[in-house]
Scaffold this motif. Structure first.
Motif, mmCIF file in Angstrom:
data_model
loop_
_atom_site.group_PDB
_atom_site.id
_atom_site.type_symbol
_atom_site.label_atom_id
_atom_site.label_comp_id
_atom_site.label_asym_id
_atom_site.label_seq_id
_atom_site.Cartn_x
_atom_site.Cartn_y
_atom_site.Cartn_z
ATOM 1 N N SER A 21 0.847 -1.183 0.000
ATOM 2 C CA SER A 21 0.000 0.000 0.000
ATOM 3 C C SER A 21 0.886 1.237 0.000
ATOM 4 O O SER A 21 2.092 1.167 0.261
ATOM 5 N N CYS A 22 0.259 2.362 -0.295
ATOM 6 C CA CYS A 22 1.012 3.616 -0.332
ATOM 7 C C CYS A 22 1.611 3.934 1.031
ATOM 8 O O CYS A 22 2.760 4.372 1.124
ATOM 9 N N PRO A 30 12.874 6.986 2.664
ATOM 10 C CA PRO A 30 12.483 8.317 2.190
ATOM 11 C C PRO A 30 12.724 8.507 0.700
ATOM 12 O O PRO A 30 12.245 9.477 0.111
ATOM 13 N N ASN A 31 13.466 7.577 0.081
ATOM 14 C CA ASN A 31 13.705 7.658 -1.357
ATOM 15 C C ASN A 31 12.591 7.020 -2.176
ATOM 16 O O ASN A 31 12.586 7.132 -3.396
ATOM 17 N N CYS A 32 11.681 6.329 -1.514
ATOM 18 C CA CYS A 32 10.635 5.609 -2.225
ATOM 19 C C CYS A 32 9.412 6.486 -2.463
ATOM 20 O O CYS A 32 9.035 7.285 -1.605
ATOM 21 N N ALA A 33 8.829 6.323 -3.631
ATOM 22 C CA ALA A 33 7.605 7.039 -3.974
ATOM 23 C C ALA A 33 6.557 6.028 -4.457
ATOM 24 O O ALA A 33 6.885 4.902 -4.849
ATOM 25 N N TRP A 34 5.319 6.444 -4.433
ATOM 26 C CA TRP A 34 4.205 5.557 -4.807
ATOM 27 C C TRP A 34 3.436 6.197 -5.956
ATOM 28 O O TRP A 34 3.147 7.394 -5.931
ATOM 29 N N CYS A 35 3.136 5.381 -6.967
ATOM 30 C CA CYS A 35 2.352 5.846 -8.105
ATOM 31 C C CYS A 35 0.932 5.312 -7.993
ATOM 32 O O CYS A 35 0.718 4.100 -7.906
ATOM 33 N N ALA A 36 -0.041 6.214 -7.970
ATOM 34 C CA ALA A 36 -1.455 5.826 -7.867
ATOM 35 C C ALA A 36 -2.096 5.686 -9.236
ATOM 36 O O ALA A 36 -3.318 5.525 -9.348
ATOM 37 N N ARG A 447 3.855 12.820 8.376
ATOM 38 C CA ARG A 447 3.352 12.698 7.007
ATOM 39 C C ARG A 447 3.390 11.223 6.612
ATOM 40 O O ARG A 447 4.257 10.776 5.864
ATOM 41 N N CYS A 448 2.433 10.502 7.136
ATOM 42 C CA CYS A 448 2.388 9.059 6.906
ATOM 43 C C CYS A 448 1.180 8.634 6.071
ATOM 44 O O CYS A 448 1.025 7.448 5.768
ATOM 45 N N ASP A 449 0.320 9.562 5.749
ATOM 46 C CA ASP A 449 -0.885 9.249 4.978
ATOM 47 C C ASP A 449 -0.724 9.723 3.543
ATOM 48 O O ASP A 449 -0.065 10.729 3.274
ATOM 49 N N CYS A 450 -1.327 9.011 2.628
ATOM 50 C CA CYS A 450 -1.299 9.363 1.210
ATOM 51 C C CYS A 450 -2.637 9.995 0.807
ATOM 52 O O CYS A 450 -3.702 9.540 1.234
ATOM 53 N N GLY A 451 -2.558 11.022 -0.018
ATOM 54 C CA GLY A 451 -3.764 11.703 -0.453
ATOM 55 C C GLY A 451 -4.670 10.830 -1.300
ATOM 56 O O GLY A 451 -5.900 11.014 -1.320
ATOM 57 N N CYS A 452 -4.082 9.831 -1.974
ATOM 58 C CA CYS A 452 -4.892 8.996 -2.865
ATOM 59 C C CYS A 452 -5.854 8.086 -2.110
ATOM 60 O O CYS A 452 -6.815 7.556 -2.698
ATOM 61 N N CYS A 463 -11.123 -4.367 -9.573
ATOM 62 C CA CYS A 463 -10.615 -5.496 -8.797
ATOM 63 C C CYS A 463 -11.547 -6.698 -8.952
ATOM 64 O O CYS A 463 -11.721 -7.491 -8.019
ATOM 65 N N SER A 464 -12.146 -6.807 -10.122
ATOM 66 C CA SER A 464 -13.039 -7.934 -10.432
ATOM 67 C C SER A 464 -14.162 -8.044 -9.421
ATOM 68 O O SER A 464 -14.650 -9.149 -9.142
ATOM 69 N N SER A 465 -14.541 -6.915 -8.849
ATOM 70 C CA SER A 465 -15.609 -6.870 -7.833
ATOM 71 C C SER A 465 -15.306 -7.774 -6.646
ATOM 72 O O SER A 465 -16.219 -8.159 -5.903
ATOM 73 N N SER A 466 -14.027 -8.109 -6.479
ATOM 74 C CA SER A 466 -13.628 -8.994 -5.371
ATOM 75 C C SER A 466 -12.546 -8.365 -4.500
ATOM 76 O O SER A 466 -11.789 -9.064 -3.837
ATOM 77 N N GLY A 467 -12.472 -7.041 -4.539
ATOM 78 C CA GLY A 467 -11.459 -6.375 -3.730
ATOM 79 C C GLY A 467 -11.700 -4.889 -3.658
ATOM 80 O O GLY A 467 -12.640 -4.352 -4.237
ATOM 81 N N THR A 468 -10.823 -4.205 -2.910
ATOM 82 C CA THR A 468 -10.910 -2.758 -2.708
ATOM 83 C C THR A 468 -9.802 -2.081 -3.500
ATOM 84 O O THR A 468 -8.627 -2.453 -3.406
ATOM 85 N N TYR A 469 -10.205 -1.094 -4.269
ATOM 86 C CA TYR A 469 -9.250 -0.352 -5.091
ATOM 87 C C TYR A 469 -8.816 0.905 -4.339
ATOM 88 O O TYR A 469 -9.647 1.723 -3.945
ATOM 89 N N ALA A 470 -7.487 1.049 -4.120
ATOM 90 C CA ALA A 470 -6.957 2.212 -3.407
ATOM 91 C C ALA A 470 -5.571 2.531 -3.939
ATOM 92 O O ALA A 470 -4.703 1.639 -4.010
ATOM 93 N N CYS A 471 -5.389 3.780 -4.329
ATOM 94 C CA CYS A 471 -4.073 4.262 -4.766
ATOM 95 C C CYS A 471 -3.487 3.421 -5.898
ATOM 96 O O CYS A 471 -2.282 3.129 -5.917
ATOM 97 N N GLY A 472 -4.340 2.982 -6.813
ATOM 98 C CA GLY A 472 -3.868 2.290 -7.993
ATOM 99 C C GLY A 472 -3.677 0.805 -7.841
ATOM 100 O O GLY A 472 -3.236 0.142 -8.782
ATOM 101 N N THR A 473 -3.972 0.202 -6.685
ATOM 102 C CA THR A 473 -3.814 -1.240 -6.484
ATOM 103 C C THR A 473 -5.079 -1.834 -5.905
ATOM 104 O O THR A 473 -5.911 -1.131 -5.312
ATOM 105 N N CYS A 474 -5.180 -3.158 -6.086
ATOM 106 C CA CYS A 474 -6.321 -3.884 -5.550
ATOM 107 C C CYS A 474 -5.919 -4.646 -4.291
ATOM 108 O O CYS A 474 -4.866 -5.302 -4.265
ATOM 109 N N HIS A 475 -6.749 -4.554 -3.276
ATOM 110 C CA HIS A 475 -6.572 -5.334 -2.057
ATOM 111 C C HIS A 475 -7.691 -6.375 -2.045
ATOM 112 O O HIS A 475 -8.858 -6.056 -1.783
ATOM 113 N N CYS A 476 -7.302 -7.599 -2.408
ATOM 114 C CA CYS A 476 -8.294 -8.637 -2.684
ATOM 115 C C CYS A 476 -8.933 -9.173 -1.417
ATOM 116 O O CYS A 476 -8.319 -9.207 -0.345
#
Length: 786
Positions: A21-22, A30-36, A447-452, A463-476
């Protein structure tokens, strides 16, 4: 170079992390970034990467979550230059006064703090005196201390107040005499001094006031007491004088000086158990209506930690004024109690005024400015860099020495968070110079929360109606797997083992997971977490130090220790803190080595010691020790002027009439004094490591010659020179005359010879030999001559 390789290969700390997750991405590095973002050429399985890699892969900047740590100044009044006057309540000695930090874990931010002890600042001085029997001479000496002290302090500040308190010890056995005959007079039967007052813990006799005559009046009234054992109850008195702010009269807008005068050692925490006092001191004020310490016989003595805490909390500088034989003990106390100093008190307190003025002016109160941190959150790393009055930056230090009032110093403070507290948590801490009322208030949010995450969709069609879509990924949901939750557990139809191998020939999921729906699902381990695209990473296979993973000063990421701020090395066992390497003269390793992992490595040949401070063979050893010889033996030199002799010169000095220079382990030093005399001393080191200086009692000086002796010597020299010249002249004349006489004799002899052999001169009578006469006669006969 390593960072470039990471970019090229894509093998970086972000991709090796276990973020799903983001929010987890932000915690990895601190060098890592997340793409939504989901569409375009960007691969949905690589949301977590270095910022440069995300942009290269086509992720639009507006979809990238990459918060940074920032600091904001909220209150920033300028520093004051003078303390007293109509605006004394607005005196500012620290800048800024309030800031806020917004921190992303691991991302460091910094801010600068400036501190200036101002001139002519109000001073509150509370004189706390030991009134045990051995201090009787001292009590007589300070009868008029108030007036004299006020006169001297007016030279330093125009706003001075003075207070007075006394102490003895707990009035209970075994600390004091408690038999009935001693109740009213513990000196009963003591012939040298038969009358004294009963023992007591502490009395506030005079709250702080600008009427110094009141001080003299109170001192005049006092009589000494007598306790049974040698140690006194002084720490009880110090604590009450510190925490009873209203009763003592400490002003908020003033320097607080507490002078503690005694000739003996103090009782410490746990000593009270000897009298059955098992209750620890509560650190509270217990002065009754008579201004006496009412809990003296109810609680134990305070500990050094509690004493230091309360002194710092109430901004009090403590000056230990003690006799010479107890100097070392109280000097050790100053290392444990911030904001304290120790001075040597004469046997009868004759030097108390100079002692106080010296301590206030330039010695250890204001010449050593140190920052303290209050309510420090455990999840924050703070690193200090001091820039003192000489302009040199000292990393790892939070203090500056050899200051004078009015000097401005600065500190660069770096802050980073190690983790994220629960969402919405805010924390704060305070930075303040030891002994100052001024402080810097620091508020912290994370600053631990993501705006997405605001756009989260449950049972999303993405997510094939079988998961939650958040910040560009599916949590099945349970039982579903895949980037879009398109696979059910156990579905072998879409199984592709090559997608679960890091490289051809490698084990499926590195042998530490199973391949399902074309991706690895890592096993659980009792040692820690296994993660990564191919289960190639874990958080327990990093280097250890003394059995501790990453030395306890770092986090293990995919076999590599990521050290916390202030530590480096493969196993994070190397501290970057340089404070332990700073010598008493303020230099790193005394200028003779380098600080490595928080310890000095001496590079100068012959140098040793914790801070390379010992070096008998160094070129500057004699020059360094000369200052101590001058100030300790003759009260002259640079250290005497700055009143730093006791702090800088702790070596043993032995005086002697003659020096032994035969010992090869000693270095002979000599220098010329102001009187054109020569001072000699030797420098050596004992096996214990202690420096030993052996010096002549007095410099060697040439004595002035007697005037008559000089006159006679000059006259005699002239006469001697004249006689020598006459003798030489006589010798030359004699030699010359003899040569002329010899030449005359030679000429005379030569003249006689020439006269005898002259052919023009004939003697009147000739002689002939007989044969010649006979021949002549014969010729004459033959010729007919008869």
């Amino acid at each position: 170079m390593l960072f470039v390789l990471f970019l090229e290969s894509g093998l970086n700390v972000c991709m090796s992390g276990s973020a799903t997750s983001c929010e987890e991405c932000l915690l990895i590095s601190p060098n890592c970034a997340w793409c939504a973002q989901e569409v375009g050429t960007y691969s949905p399985s690589n949301h977590n990467a270095l910022l440069q890699n995300l942009l290269k892969r086509g992720c639009e900047a507006r979809f990238i979550e990459n918060p940074r740590s920032v600091s904001s100044i909220l209150k920033n009044k300028p520093l004051s230059s003078k303390g007293s006057g109509s605006t004394q309540y607005d005196v500012i000695q620290i800048q800024p006064q309030k800031i806020s930090l917004s921190l992303r874990p691991g991302d460091q931010t910094s801010f600068e703090v400036q501190v200036r002890p101002v001139e002519d600042y109000p001073v509150d001085l509370y004189y706390l005196m030991d009134l045990s029997l051995s201090m009787k001479d001292d009590l007589d000496t300070i009868r008029n201390l108030g007036t004299k002290l006020a006169e001297e302090m007016k030279k330093l500040t125009s706003n001075f107040r003075l207070g007075f308190g006394t102490f003895v010890d707990k009035n209970m056995s075994p600390f004091s005499y408690t038999a009935p005959k001693y109740q009213e007079n513990p000196c009963n039967g003591y012939k040298p001094f038969p009358n004294c007052v009963p023992s007591f813990g502490f009395r506030n006799l005079l709250s702080l006031t600008d009427k110094v005559d009141r001080f003299n009046e109170e001192v005049q009234k006092q009589m000494v007491s007598r306790n049974r054992d040698a140690p006194e109850g002084g720490f009880d008195a110090i604590l009450q004088a510190a925490v009873c702010k209203e009763r003592i009269g400490w002003r908020k807008e003033a320097y607080h000086l507490l002078v503690f005068a005694t000739d003996d050692v103090p009782h410490l925490a746990l000593d009270g158990k000897l009298a059955g006092l098992v209750q620890p001191h509560d650190g509270q004020c217990h002065l009754n209506e008579k201004n006496e310490y009412s809990a003296s016989t109810k609680m134990d003595y305070p500990s050094l930690a509690l004493l230091g805490e309360k002194l710092a909390e109430n901004n009090i500088f403590l000056i230990f004024a003690v006799t010479k034989r107890h100097y070392v003990l109280y000097k050790n106390f100053t290392a444990l109690i911030p904001g304290t100093t120790v001075e040597i008190l004469d046997q009868s307190s004759k030097n108390i005024i100079q002692l106080i003025v010296t301590a206030y002016n330039v010695t250890d109160i204001f010449n050593l400015l140190e920052l303290s941190v209050w309510d420090h959150p455990e999840d924050l790393n703070l690193a200090f860099t001091a820039t003192c009055q000489d302009g040199q930056s000292l990393s790892g230090l939070r203090k500056c020495a050899d200051l004078k009032i009015g000097d401005t110093v600065s500190f660069d403070i770096s802050v980073d968070a190690r983790s994220c507290p629960p969402s919405g948590t805010q924390k704060s801490f305070t930075i303040k110079p030891v002994g100052f009322k001024d402080r810097l208030e620091v508020s912290v949010d994370y600053r631990c929360d993501c705006g997405c995450t605001r756009y989260t969709q449950t049972n999303s069609s993405r997510c094939s109606s079988s998961g939650t879509y958040a910040c560009g990924t599916c949590h099945c949901e349970s039982g579903y797997r895949g980037a879009h939750c398109e696979c059910e557990e156990g579905d072998a139809g879409s199984l592709n083992l090559s997608a679960c191998r890091e490289a051809e020939g490698k084990q499926v999921c590195s042998g530490r997971g199973e391949c399902s729906c074309n991706q690895c699902w890592c096993y659980e381990s009792e040692f820690g977490k296994i993660y990564g695209t191919f289960c190639e990473c874990d958080d327990f296979s990093c280097a250890r130090h003394k059995g501790i993973l990453c030395s306890g000063h770092g986090d293990c990421h995919c076999g590599e220790c990521k050290c916390h701020a202030g530590y480096i090395g493969d196993n994070c066992n190397c501290s970057t803190e340089t404070a332990p390497c700073v010598s008493e003269d303020g230099r790193i390793c005394s200028g003779r080595g380098s600080c490595v992992c928080g310890r000095c490595q001496c590079t100068e040949p012959g140098a040793f010691g914790d801070t390379c401070e010992k070096c008998p063979t160094c070129p500057d050893a004699c020059a360094t020790k000369r200052e101590c010889i001058e100030c300790r033996l003759f009260n002259t030199g640079k250290f005497a002027d700055n009143h730093t002799c006791q702090r800088m010169c702790k070596d043993e000095i032995i005086t002697t009439e003659t020096l032994n220079t035969d010992d090869p382990s000693t270095v002979l030093c000599l220098y010329k004094t102001e009187n054109d005399c020569v001072m000699k001393f030797t420098y050596s080191e004992h096996a214990s490591g202690q420096s030993v200086l052996t010096a002549l009692r007095e410099p060697e000086c040439a004595s002035a010659p007697d005037a008559l002796t000089v006159l006679l010597a000059v006259v005699g020299s002239i006469l001697l020179v004249g006689i020598v010249l006459l003798a030489i002249w006589k010798l030359v004349i004699t030699i010359h005359d003899r040569r002329e006489f010899a030449r005359f004799q030679s000429a005379r002899s030569r003249a006689r010879y020439e006269m005898a052999s002259n052919p023009l001169y004939k003697q009147p009578i000739s002689t002939h030999p007989v044969e010649t006469v006979f021949q002549m006669y014969s010729k004459s006969y033959n010729g007919g001559v008869h």
